[in-house]
Write an enzyme that holds these catalytic residues in place. Structure first.
Site, mmCIF file in Angstrom:
data_model
loop_
_atom_site.group_PDB
_atom_site.id
_atom_site.type_symbol
_atom_site.label_atom_id
_atom_site.label_comp_id
_atom_site.label_asym_id
_atom_site.label_seq_id
_atom_site.Cartn_x
_atom_site.Cartn_y
_atom_site.Cartn_z
ATOM 1 N N GLY A 24 0.809 -1.214 0.000
ATOM 2 C CA GLY A 24 0.000 0.000 0.000
ATOM 3 C C GLY A 24 0.843 1.266 0.000
ATOM 4 N N ALA A 25 1.856 1.289 -0.867
ATOM 5 C CA ALA A 25 2.859 2.361 -0.794
ATOM 6 C C ALA A 25 2.786 3.382 -1.925
ATOM 7 C CB ALA A 25 4.262 1.749 -0.755
ATOM 8 N N ASN A 26 1.702 3.382 -2.687
ATOM 9 C CA ASN A 26 1.641 4.310 -3.819
ATOM 10 C C ASN A 26 1.121 5.702 -3.426
ATOM 11 O OD1 ASN A 26 -0.821 2.557 -3.654
ATOM 12 N ND2 ASN A 26 -1.615 4.078 -5.088
ATOM 13 N N ILE A 29 1.465 7.803 3.687
ATOM 14 C CA ILE A 29 2.571 7.422 4.564
ATOM 15 C C ILE A 29 3.454 6.361 3.921
ATOM 16 C CG2 ILE A 29 3.151 6.363 6.780
ATOM 17 C CD1 ILE A 29 0.594 7.636 7.917
ATOM 18 N N GLY A 30 2.847 5.404 3.241
ATOM 19 C CA GLY A 30 3.637 4.365 2.591
ATOM 20 C C GLY A 30 4.579 4.936 1.552
ATOM 21 N N SER A 156 -2.492 1.342 14.551
ATOM 22 C CA SER A 156 -3.112 2.625 14.901
ATOM 23 C C SER A 156 -3.326 2.693 16.401
ATOM 24 C CB SER A 156 -4.457 2.773 14.181
ATOM 25 O OG SER A 156 -5.201 3.857 14.708
ATOM 26 N N TYR A 179 -12.653 -0.721 11.928
ATOM 27 C CA TYR A 179 -11.240 -0.345 11.824
ATOM 28 C C TYR A 179 -10.482 -0.599 13.130
ATOM 29 C CZ TYR A 179 -7.034 2.411 11.027
ATOM 30 O OH TYR A 179 -5.726 2.813 10.905
#
Length: 261
Positions: A24-26, A29-30, A156, A179
């Protein structure tokens, strides 16, 4: 042009001393974590569910001088996608040094315990909890080939049962029935995983980057992505004496940032 493209691609998959995969780095924070690790000389696989989106981001980064980042398609809810990504990393690098399980979703809002449909809760758990397990188990044999394997599960403060039970906690009123529990479950899994690997050179920790202004929360958080990424990296690039099985939070106002579970 084709020759140049080939050489560029070849340069992007050169074997280096330390290799990182961030799911999930696109964006958010990623993405910032990928940039900061790249600046430190690490080779980063920028995980993205959509390869085209990931490659577009990497092209922009290359134009900015980040030449040791490569987009890789990985959907943490899809075992075939995970296996394909693992095969790419194995073929190109032979090992993986650092796994940052960053991919996560918030789920539909609001999320009350009374009215949130089970199907919505399951969807959040598929990414935030089961997705982490899928990826971790798939890449474990490549991580075992590293001299200093690290697994950072991005969590989190909303996953802390202790804080959620404290009416004086500044985010006590922020409750999310899908969540929050998904991150509590992730924290619990992190403890067990760290225990299972305690007699090895692995370091496994849960890291909360803090309440950060991102697309995830409509930029409502007070923290910056730069601070969030720096905190993740601080507790990921640890030495052999570093902690394992801990829960760190950028919202805890002390030097170390250990959060109550």
């Amino acid at each position: 042009m084709n020759s140049q493209n080939h050489e560029h691609e070849k340069s992007n998959v050169q074997k280096v001393s330390t290799t990182v995969l961030i799911t999930g780095a696109n964006r958010s924070i990623g993405l910032e974590t990928a940039k900061q690790l790249s600046q430190r000389g690490l080779f980063v696989y920028l995980g993205s569910r959509n390869l085209a989106k990931g490659e577009a981001v990497v092209k922009e980064l290359a134009d900015q001088g980040f030449n040791n980042i490569k987009a890789i398609e990985i959907d943490v809810t899809n075992p075939e996608s995970i296996l394909a990504a693992k095969n790419i990393v194995e073929y190109e690098q032979g090992k993986l040094d650092i796994l940052i399980n960053n991919a996560g979703i918030l789920g539909p809002q609001p999320q009350t315990a009374i009215e949130t449909p089970v199907v919505d809760i399951k969807e959040v758990f598929e990414t935030n909890f089961f997705g982490v397990i899928n990826v971790t188990q798939a890449f474990l044999d490549l991580l075992k080939k590293s001299d200093k394997p690290r697994i950072s599960n991005i969590t989190s403060g909303l996953g802390s049962l202790t804080l959620h039970s404290d009416p004086n906690w500044k985010y006590y009123q922020v409750k999310a029935a899908a969540y929050g529990p998904s991150k509590s479950a992730l924290n619990a899994y992190t403890i067990v995983l760290a225990y299972d690997l305690k007699d090895s050179n692995f370091k496994v920790n849960a890291i909360d980057p803090g309440y950060t202004a991102t697309d995830f929360n409509a930029h409502s958080g007070p923290g910056s992505v730069e601070s969030a990424a720096s905190f993740i990296i601080k507790h990921t690039l640890t030495d052999e004496n570093g902690p394992t099985g801990q829960f760190f939070s950028n919202d805890i106002e002390d030097e170390i940032g250990i959060s109550p579970w």
